[in-house]
Design a protein around this motif. Structure first.
Motif, PDB file in Angstrom:
ATOM      1  N   PRO A  41      65.960  61.648  54.575  1.00  0.00           N
ATOM      2  CA  PRO A  41      66.129  60.587  53.579  1.00  0.00           C
ATOM      3  C   PRO A  41      66.678  59.279  54.149  1.00  0.00           C
ATOM      4  O   PRO A  41      67.525  59.262  55.041  1.00  0.00           O
ATOM      5  CB  PRO A  41      67.134  61.191  52.589  1.00  0.00           C
ATOM      6  N   ILE A  42      66.168  58.189  53.595  1.00  0.00           N
ATOM      7  CA  ILE A  42      66.730  56.856  53.823  1.00  0.00           C
ATOM      8  C   ILE A  42      67.192  56.317  52.479  1.00  0.00           C
ATOM      9  O   ILE A  42      66.443  56.323  51.496  1.00  0.00           O
ATOM     10  CB  ILE A  42      65.696  55.889  54.439  1.00  0.00           C
ATOM     11  N   LYS A  43      68.420  55.822  52.438  1.00  0.00           N
ATOM     12  CA  LYS A  43      68.980  55.260  51.205  1.00  0.00           C
ATOM     13  C   LYS A  43      68.310  53.925  50.880  1.00  0.00           C
ATOM     14  O   LYS A  43      68.141  53.072  51.753  1.00  0.00           O
ATOM     15  CB  LYS A  43      70.492  55.066  51.363  1.00  0.00           C
ATOM     16  N   VAL A  44      67.937  53.765  49.618  1.00  0.00           N
ATOM     17  CA  VAL A  44      67.343  52.512  49.155  1.00  0.00           C
ATOM     18  C   VAL A  44      68.154  52.001  47.967  1.00  0.00           C
ATOM     19  O   VAL A  44      68.316  52.707  46.963  1.00  0.00           O
ATOM     20  CB  VAL A  44      65.873  52.707  48.717  1.00  0.00           C
ATOM     21  N   THR A  45      68.678  50.787  48.081  1.00  0.00           N
ATOM     22  CA  THR A  45      69.405  50.163  46.978  1.00  0.00           C
ATOM     23  C   THR A  45      68.500  49.139  46.311  1.00  0.00           C
ATOM     24  O   THR A  45      67.971  48.231  46.965  1.00  0.00           O
ATOM     25  CB  THR A  45      70.679  49.463  47.482  1.00  0.00           C
ATOM     26  N   VAL A 131      70.374  52.850  58.049  1.00  0.00           N
ATOM     27  CA  VAL A 131      71.232  53.537  57.081  1.00  0.00           C
ATOM     28  C   VAL A 131      70.931  53.141  55.638  1.00  0.00           C
ATOM     29  O   VAL A 131      71.289  53.862  54.700  1.00  0.00           O
ATOM     30  CB  VAL A 131      72.725  53.296  57.391  1.00  0.00           C
ATOM     31  N   GLU A 132      70.277  51.996  55.450  1.00  0.00           N
ATOM     32  CA  GLU A 132      70.016  51.556  54.076  1.00  0.00           C
ATOM     33  C   GLU A 132      68.928  50.485  54.062  1.00  0.00           C
ATOM     34  O   GLU A 132      68.813  49.678  54.992  1.00  0.00           O
ATOM     35  CB  GLU A 132      71.293  50.984  53.450  1.00  0.00           C
ATOM     36  N   LEU A 133      68.137  50.507  52.999  1.00  0.00           N
ATOM     37  CA  LEU A 133      67.174  49.451  52.738  1.00  0.00           C
ATOM     38  C   LEU A 133      67.566  48.781  51.427  1.00  0.00           C
ATOM     39  O   LEU A 133      67.839  49.463  50.435  1.00  0.00           O
ATOM     40  CB  LEU A 133      65.757  50.023  52.620  1.00  0.00           C
ATOM     41  N   LYS A 134      67.615  47.459  51.432  1.00  0.00           N
ATOM     42  CA  LYS A 134      67.887  46.723  50.201  1.00  0.00           C
ATOM     43  C   LYS A 134      66.567  46.142  49.713  1.00  0.00           C
ATOM     44  O   LYS A 134      65.916  45.375  50.419  1.00  0.00           O
ATOM     45  CB  LYS A 134      68.932  45.640  50.437  1.00  0.00           C
ATOM     46  N   CYS A 135      66.182  46.561  48.523  1.00  0.00           N
ATOM     47  CA  CYS A 135      64.864  46.214  47.999  1.00  0.00           C
ATOM     48  C   CYS A 135      64.981  45.689  46.573  1.00  0.00           C
ATOM     49  O   CYS A 135      66.007  45.873  45.914  1.00  0.00           O
ATOM     50  CB  CYS A 135      63.955  47.441  48.007  1.00  0.00           C
TER      51      CYS A 135
END
Length: 261
Positions: A41-45, A131-135
């Motif tokens: 998993p990759i976290k997506v905000t 660690v995170e993608l901001k979308c």
């Protein structure tokens, strides 16, 4: 079905395992309940989630999903998009290409079941690790139609271990030196995978039996998986280990194509 398709012969011959995989796909495709999962998993905000949620109306961000696209008798379950979701790492690349249809920086893909576009604005890294993608979501009428829709799991996804089994050997037919031909990738363990919480309806330690076939699921766009007997998951308390083994992928893998090239 597998034995009937092969027929009977007195001659010694080699049966390609892909024939067994084909039979498994036919049977599991018709009987397996669907669920979304992320093995790595990759976290997506989603930065504009509250704004899009307000626009969604009475149904909000909850969507009804058929357990099987071909058999209505298997019923349905719901999935809820949350401000934080997780996608599989195979659906994201830092460097885009014309033949890649997944998510990349400054690129959009469709969000399965929601229907809108997910646009990647920023990549957060810790060293070399993403660690995170901001979308943000683009659900405007004039938005560009995406080339693909990716699966996701919500913030309340269930942690699980997923064991992906592949070919034991690196060659089509092992030789006398078979020990040197064993594939190091014949078992890949994803210890921090996530699966949609709807599986609580059918997955629980009280249903696990080492003498009978356990619950089989299709993880959408990934493959067919069965609950392993190591599972100690309690669906009421949402505690305990949940373990899945892959039976077969959704389609023929690259390994097979390389062997027959």
């Amino acid at each position: 079905n597998f034995c009937n398709d092969l027929g009977a012969t007195r001659a010694e011959n080699l049966i390609e395992i892909e024939k067994l995989y084909h039979t498994a796909r036919l049977n599991l495709g018709a009987t397996s309940r669907r669920a979304m999962a992320a093995l790595d998993p990759i976290k997506v905000t989603i930065t504009n989630f509250e704004e899009e949620k307000a626009k969604a109306g009475d149904g909000g961000m909850t969507f009804e999903v058929q357990n099987s696209p071909t058999d209505e008798s298997l019923g349905s379950h719901t999935v809820t998009l949350t401000s934080t979701i997780y996608i599989d790492s195979s659906d994201f690349r830092l460097v885009d290409s014309s033949v890649y249809y997944g998510l990349a920086p400054n690129k959009a893909v469709g969000i399965k079941y929601h229907g809108g576009n997910l646009f990647c604005d920023e990549v957060v890294k810790d060293g070399d690790k993403i660690v995170e993608l901001k979308c943000h979501i683009d659900n405007s009428e004039g938005r560009k139609k995406p080339k693909s829709f990716i699966t996701w799991v919500a913030s309340d996804a269930i942690p699980c271990e997923v064991r992906v089994y592949g070919h034991i050997f690196t060659v089509k037919e092992p030789t006398d030196r078979w020990e040197e031909e064993i594939s190091p990738d014949s078992e890949l363990i994803h210890a921090k995978a996530l699966v949609d919480p709807s599986v609580r309806e059918v997955v629980d330690k009280k249903y696990v039996n080492k003498w009978h076939s356990n619950c089989a699921l299709q993880f959408e766009r990934i493959g067919y998986f069965v609950v392993d007997t190591d599972t100690k998951f309690d669906s009421e308390s949402n505690t305990g280990d949940l373990v899945f083994n892959r039976t077969v992928s959704l389609k023929e893998e690259v390994f097979k194509k390389e062997l027959t090239a």
